[in-house]
Design a protein around this motif. Structure first.
Motif, mmCIF file in Angstrom:
data_model
loop_
_atom_site.group_PDB
_atom_site.id
_atom_site.type_symbol
_atom_site.label_atom_id
_atom_site.label_comp_id
_atom_site.label_asym_id
_atom_site.label_seq_id
_atom_site.Cartn_x
_atom_site.Cartn_y
_atom_site.Cartn_z
ATOM 1 N N HIS A 1 1.038 -1.131 -0.251
ATOM 2 C CA HIS A 1 0.074 -0.010 0.009
ATOM 3 C C HIS A 1 0.785 1.152 0.049
ATOM 4 O O HIS A 1 1.778 1.524 0.797
ATOM 5 N N LEU A 2 0.819 2.146 -1.042
ATOM 6 C CA LEU A 2 1.386 3.215 -0.947
ATOM 7 C C LEU A 2 0.492 4.562 -0.485
ATOM 8 O O LEU A 2 -0.429 4.712 -0.771
ATOM 9 N N HIS A 3 1.233 5.166 0.400
ATOM 10 C CA HIS A 3 0.433 6.036 1.418
ATOM 11 C C HIS A 3 1.481 7.246 1.674
ATOM 12 O O HIS A 3 2.511 7.234 2.119
ATOM 13 N N ASN A 4 1.038 8.596 1.026
ATOM 14 C CA ASN A 4 1.849 9.600 1.363
ATOM 15 C C ASN A 4 3.616 9.474 0.969
ATOM 16 O O ASN A 4 4.179 9.996 1.634
ATOM 17 N N GLY A 5 3.676 8.805 0.003
ATOM 18 C CA GLY A 5 4.871 8.848 -0.605
ATOM 19 C C GLY A 5 5.830 7.665 0.192
ATOM 20 O O GLY A 5 7.090 7.464 -0.431
ATOM 21 N N TYR A 6 5.071 6.692 1.208
ATOM 22 C CA TYR A 6 5.762 5.570 1.635
ATOM 23 C C TYR A 6 4.947 4.302 1.229
ATOM 24 O O TYR A 6 3.739 4.437 1.169
ATOM 25 N N LEU A 7 5.744 3.564 1.182
ATOM 26 C CA LEU A 7 5.187 1.995 0.740
ATOM 27 C C LEU A 7 5.248 1.152 2.108
ATOM 28 O O LEU A 7 6.247 1.108 2.757
ATOM 29 N N TYR A 8 3.917 0.499 2.200
ATOM 30 C CA TYR A 8 3.974 -0.345 3.539
ATOM 31 C C TYR A 8 3.650 -1.705 2.959
ATOM 32 O O TYR A 8 2.640 -2.079 2.192
ATOM 33 N N PRO A 9 4.444 -2.830 3.580
ATOM 34 C CA PRO A 9 3.958 -4.189 3.051
ATOM 35 C C PRO A 9 2.862 -4.656 4.084
ATOM 36 O O PRO A 9 2.848 -4.320 5.108
ATOM 37 N N TYR A 10 2.032 -5.657 3.626
ATOM 38 C CA TYR A 10 1.115 -6.328 4.272
ATOM 39 C C TYR A 10 1.095 -7.967 4.157
ATOM 40 O O TYR A 10 1.457 -8.413 2.976
ATOM 41 N N TYR B 1 0.891 1.271 11.538
ATOM 42 C CA TYR B 1 1.373 2.463 10.977
ATOM 43 C C TYR B 1 0.335 3.626 11.074
ATOM 44 O O TYR B 1 -0.714 3.097 10.603
ATOM 45 N N LYS B 2 0.438 4.838 11.460
ATOM 46 C CA LYS B 2 -0.325 5.893 11.411
ATOM 47 C C LYS B 2 -0.982 5.980 10.013
ATOM 48 O O LYS B 2 -0.238 6.394 9.156
ATOM 49 N N GLY B 3 -2.303 6.151 9.825
ATOM 50 C CA GLY B 3 -2.686 6.583 8.673
ATOM 51 C C GLY B 3 -3.145 5.507 7.356
ATOM 52 O O GLY B 3 -3.568 6.092 6.353
ATOM 53 N N ILE B 4 -2.760 4.345 7.710
ATOM 54 C CA ILE B 4 -2.865 3.368 6.354
ATOM 55 C C ILE B 4 -4.035 2.545 7.004
ATOM 56 O O ILE B 4 -4.083 2.136 8.287
ATOM 57 N N PRO B 5 -4.568 1.695 5.903
ATOM 58 C CA PRO B 5 -5.421 0.596 6.482
ATOM 59 C C PRO B 5 -5.170 -0.321 7.285
ATOM 60 O O PRO B 5 -3.968 -0.947 7.197
ATOM 61 N N THR B 6 -5.986 -0.692 8.229
ATOM 62 C CA THR B 6 -5.821 -1.804 9.365
ATOM 63 C C THR B 6 -7.271 -2.453 9.293
ATOM 64 O O THR B 6 -7.950 -2.362 10.385
ATOM 65 N N PRO B 7 -7.261 -3.471 8.362
ATOM 66 C CA PRO B 7 -8.505 -4.337 8.429
ATOM 67 C C PRO B 7 -8.530 -5.192 9.667
ATOM 68 O O PRO B 7 -7.667 -5.493 10.408
#
Length: 233
Positions: A112-121, A227-233
């Protein structure tokens, strides 16, 4: 995008869930990160030998290929193949008709790309059990098996989270397992499995960004990291 998967299940659990044993049981080791770019082996069940679990190198090669695996992957990455190509394109079509397999995993990874940062799930069955990804394979002259996973349109939690890709692996249900590996296949039945596969209940959570570092893998890598601001299902 899909170049890493996970199989953290113990051999005994896999054999119980699949209903057949490993041909070489001592070779299996639960592994949090299986990196397809590093020529790794996956646990698979093939049409040719459905009575035991085999090992396949991730990244299918042509049957008559004699050069280095890495050289072929640099030219043509075959870690995965789209549904539309597996039915009608080159080396994939014959394998789809004659050499299908299931790839046994406990999870895969999305981003997931959020505000210029990439987050793995990490994505997994909510039951935390092993599951099956649809695959195709070839057998090389030296007897080694090479395989590719088949990709379809993303649905459910995968579609909700990932925003850099629109695909996900085709997940084969236990009810479709035998049909997928059947030698006397019915084209319509196979197409139904690929085109109308029902996605099981999947869970997902963000994990540590060490996933992006190829030389780092540790047992707790799949632990949730929020992480703050990214989806947390």
């Amino acid at each position: 995008m899909y170049n890493k998967i996970s199989n953290i299940a113990e051999r005994e659990l896999i054999e119980k869930e699949v209903g057949v044993d490993y041909r070489f049981p001592n070779l299996h080791s639960p592994t949090p990160i299986l990196d397809g770019l590093e020529e790794c082996t996956l646990s698979i069940v093939t049409m040719e030998n459905p009575d035991y679990i085999s090992y396949g190198i991730w990244g299918m090669l042509p049957s008559n290929y004699k050069d280095e695996w890495s050289d072929f992957q640099k030219v043509y990455n075959t870690l995965h193949v789209a549904v539309k190509h597996v039915k009608s394109k080159g080396i994939f079509q014959e394998s789809y008709q004659k050499r299908r397999c299931i790839i046994i995993v406990t999870g895969f990874f999305i981003y997931h790309l959020h505000n210029g940062y990439l987050y793995p799930y990490y994505v997994y069955l909510k039951s935390k059990k092993p599951f099956y990804i649809a695959g195709i394979y070839n057998v090389l002259d030296d007897g080694f098996i090479t395989c590719s996973m088949i990709m379809t349109k993303a649905t459910g939690v995968v579609k909700t989270i990932q925003n850099l890709d629109t695909t996900m692996p085709v997940i084969i249900s236990k009810n479709s397992y035998s049909a997928w590996l059947k030698k006397d296949y019915d084209t319509e039945e196979l197409n139904i499995i690929l085109d109308n596969a029902k996605t099981p209940e999947l869970g997902a959570h963000p994990i540590a960004k060490e996933l992006f570092k190829n030389d780092i893998s540790y047992d707790s890598m799949l632990t949730p990291v929020y992480y703050k601001g990214i989806p947390t299902p």
